[in-house]
Design a protein around this motif. Structure first.
Motif, mmCIF file in Angstrom:
data_model
loop_
_atom_site.group_PDB
_atom_site.id
_atom_site.type_symbol
_atom_site.label_atom_id
_atom_site.label_comp_id
_atom_site.label_asym_id
_atom_site.label_seq_id
_atom_site.Cartn_x
_atom_site.Cartn_y
_atom_site.Cartn_z
ATOM 1 N N SER A 74 11.068 21.974 -5.236
ATOM 2 C CA SER A 74 10.823 21.200 -4.015
ATOM 3 C C SER A 74 10.147 19.884 -4.367
ATOM 4 O O SER A 74 9.604 19.705 -5.457
ATOM 5 C CB SER A 74 9.937 21.986 -3.050
ATOM 6 N N LEU A 75 10.181 18.964 -3.413
ATOM 7 C CA LEU A 75 9.479 17.696 -3.623
ATOM 8 C C LEU A 75 7.989 17.929 -3.814
ATOM 9 O O LEU A 75 7.318 17.165 -4.505
ATOM 10 C CB LEU A 75 9.715 16.760 -2.430
ATOM 11 N N LEU A 76 7.459 19.000 -3.201
ATOM 12 C CA LEU A 76 6.037 19.291 -3.393
ATOM 13 C C LEU A 76 5.747 19.665 -4.842
ATOM 14 O O LEU A 76 4.729 19.246 -5.406
ATOM 15 C CB LEU A 76 5.601 20.416 -2.446
ATOM 16 N N ASP A 77 6.650 20.435 -5.453
ATOM 17 C CA ASP A 77 6.474 20.764 -6.872
ATOM 18 C C ASP A 77 6.417 19.492 -7.710
ATOM 19 O O ASP A 77 5.579 19.349 -8.602
ATOM 20 C CB ASP A 77 7.640 21.637 -7.352
ATOM 21 N N VAL A 78 7.337 18.578 -7.432
ATOM 22 C CA VAL A 78 7.405 17.330 -8.194
ATOM 23 C C VAL A 78 6.154 16.498 -7.926
ATOM 24 O O VAL A 78 5.540 15.951 -8.844
ATOM 25 C CB VAL A 78 8.673 16.541 -7.811
ATOM 26 N N PHE A 79 5.776 16.426 -6.644
ATOM 27 C CA PHE A 79 4.599 15.654 -6.262
ATOM 28 C C PHE A 79 3.357 16.139 -7.001
ATOM 29 O O PHE A 79 2.597 15.356 -7.579
ATOM 30 C CB PHE A 79 4.404 15.769 -4.749
ATOM 31 N N ARG A 80 3.162 17.445 -6.994
ATOM 32 C CA ARG A 80 1.973 17.985 -7.662
ATOM 33 C C ARG A 80 2.025 17.769 -9.163
ATOM 34 O O ARG A 80 1.000 17.565 -9.812
ATOM 35 C CB ARG A 80 1.837 19.475 -7.361
ATOM 36 N N ALA A 81 3.229 17.828 -9.716
ATOM 37 C CA ALA A 81 3.357 17.640 -11.163
ATOM 38 C C ALA A 81 2.940 16.227 -11.568
ATOM 39 O O ALA A 81 2.264 16.042 -12.573
ATOM 40 C CB ALA A 81 4.797 17.905 -11.600
ATOM 41 N N VAL A 82 3.338 15.228 -10.796
ATOM 42 C CA VAL A 82 3.100 13.851 -11.237
ATOM 43 C C VAL A 82 1.885 13.188 -10.591
ATOM 44 O O VAL A 82 1.380 12.200 -11.110
ATOM 45 C CB VAL A 82 4.341 12.957 -10.992
ATOM 46 N N GLU A 83 1.418 13.707 -9.473
ATOM 47 C CA GLU A 83 0.282 13.068 -8.794
ATOM 48 C C GLU A 83 -0.977 13.917 -8.821
ATOM 49 O O GLU A 83 -2.025 13.482 -8.359
ATOM 50 C CB GLU A 83 0.638 12.745 -7.329
ATOM 51 N N GLY A 84 -0.877 15.130 -9.316
ATOM 52 C CA GLY A 84 -2.071 15.956 -9.392
ATOM 53 C C GLY A 84 -2.380 16.642 -8.074
ATOM 54 O O GLY A 84 -1.614 16.587 -7.124
ATOM 55 N N GLN A 85 -3.533 17.271 -8.029
ATOM 56 C CA GLN A 85 -3.884 18.120 -6.901
ATOM 57 C C GLN A 85 -4.774 17.426 -5.887
ATOM 58 O O GLN A 85 -5.149 17.996 -4.874
ATOM 59 C CB GLN A 85 -4.597 19.389 -7.394
ATOM 60 N N GLU A 86 -5.151 16.182 -6.185
ATOM 61 C CA GLU A 86 -6.127 15.548 -5.310
ATOM 62 C C GLU A 86 -5.562 15.245 -3.935
ATOM 63 O O GLU A 86 -4.382 14.971 -3.781
ATOM 64 C CB GLU A 86 -6.634 14.262 -5.953
ATOM 65 N N GLY A 87 -6.435 15.283 -2.957
ATOM 66 C CA GLY A 87 -6.010 15.030 -1.595
ATOM 67 C C GLY A 87 -5.642 13.583 -1.374
ATOM 68 O O GLY A 87 -5.847 12.717 -2.218
ATOM 69 N N LEU A 88 -5.096 13.342 -0.194
ATOM 70 C CA LEU A 88 -4.603 12.020 0.153
ATOM 71 C C LEU A 88 -5.755 11.038 0.340
ATOM 72 O O LEU A 88 -5.686 9.890 -0.070
ATOM 73 C CB LEU A 88 -3.824 12.179 1.455
ATOM 74 N N PHE A 89 -6.805 11.492 0.979
ATOM 75 C CA PHE A 89 -7.905 10.599 1.312
ATOM 76 C C PHE A 89 -9.117 10.891 0.444
ATOM 77 O O PHE A 89 -9.288 11.999 -0.053
ATOM 78 C CB PHE A 89 -8.275 10.754 2.783
#
Lengths: 146, 146
Positions: A74-89
């Motif tokens: 999923s895009l969430l898997d990709v997002f977490r892989a490249v952007e890490g676990q930190e929140g948006l704000f």
DNA sequence: TCGGTTGTAACTGTTGACATTACAGCATAC
DNA sequence: GTATGCTGTAATGTCAACAGTTACAACCGA
């Protein structure tokens, strides 16, 4: 201020591997040519995707492939892989604890902002690589049908 | 990479104006003391909130007040005032139009990422300044009840 | 062994956030 | 009408993150 282009770049790379991996050897140089970035950027992103168990990369011989079916990426898997676990704000650092607002704002706002994070992640999780592959193929088909 | 602290700072400022405006003159220096930032940062944020019609600022005499009821100020209003209208993600600049993936990735990914933007904004719109005021008051009351 | 590839480290340019200083413009008090 | 306090805004400096690039060691197959 906004997120970097890493999620789009990583998604582009995955689409290339999934759709073109049969015809081409998907080296970092080849992928960089399609994405329009430096091969080192591709290698760094591939390293993050590999660490997340999304792709396999062949050192020496070259080339990358999906480590699991595109339905299960999923895009969430990709997002977490490249952007890490930190929140948006990010909450501001130094609210004044002597002020009734300052000493509560982190707790009060944090709850609302966490809900925003959750909503964003739920929407990212709703799209799979398979759907993006199909949408790309459909657009390519339309290109030739007119 | 993530958003700046502007949304939290702006929300903190609004909470101070709404909850403490009766007892204190809410000048940029007073607000800066509670938020823990430089008064110029407060003035800049107040300028953005004023342009969005959320607060009124008194030049000369000093002080700021809400321009409408806190029930009608959502986090989305604040977010748009201080962060602008741009989406969360930025597509990469130079996909290769000679590649079947490169020439479609913006259209295909853009649709999914727009949905993520919408989900985030819907969640931001679900919280009003009134709710944050009540939550802050509640926590303050608990502080003294034990 | 040689050629092609990956994995990293290092350096650079650019951008944005934020703090800070400075000063002009405005409104009230005296 | 002048002094005082505040807002509005420009200019500058610092710092961190992103991304491009070069360079090179490690690795694999022919």
């Amino acid at each position: 201020m906004r997120y970097s282009t890493r999620l789009p770049v990583a998604t582009h790379i995955l689409l290339c591997i999934a759709l073109l991996g049969g015809e081409h050897k998907t080296t970092s140089a080849f992928l960089a040519g399609s994405v329009g970035v430096n091969p080192v950027v591709v290698r760094n992103v591939l390293g993050q995707l590999k660490a997340a168990g999304i792709v396999s990369v062949e050192p020496g011989v070259g080339g990358a492939s999906l480590a699991r079916e595109p339905e299960r990426i999923s895009l969430l898997d990709v997002f977490r892989a490249v952007e890490g676990q930190e929140g948006l704000f990010r909450l501001h650092d130094n609210p004044n604890p002597a002020c009734p607002v300052g000493r509560n704002v982190h707790a009060v706002l944090g709850k609302s902002l966490a809900a925003v994070d959750d909503a964003m992640e739920a929407q990212l999780a709703a799209t799979t690589l398979r759907e993006l592959m199909d949408a790309t193929s459909e657009r390519e088909a339309m290109r030739y049908r007119g």
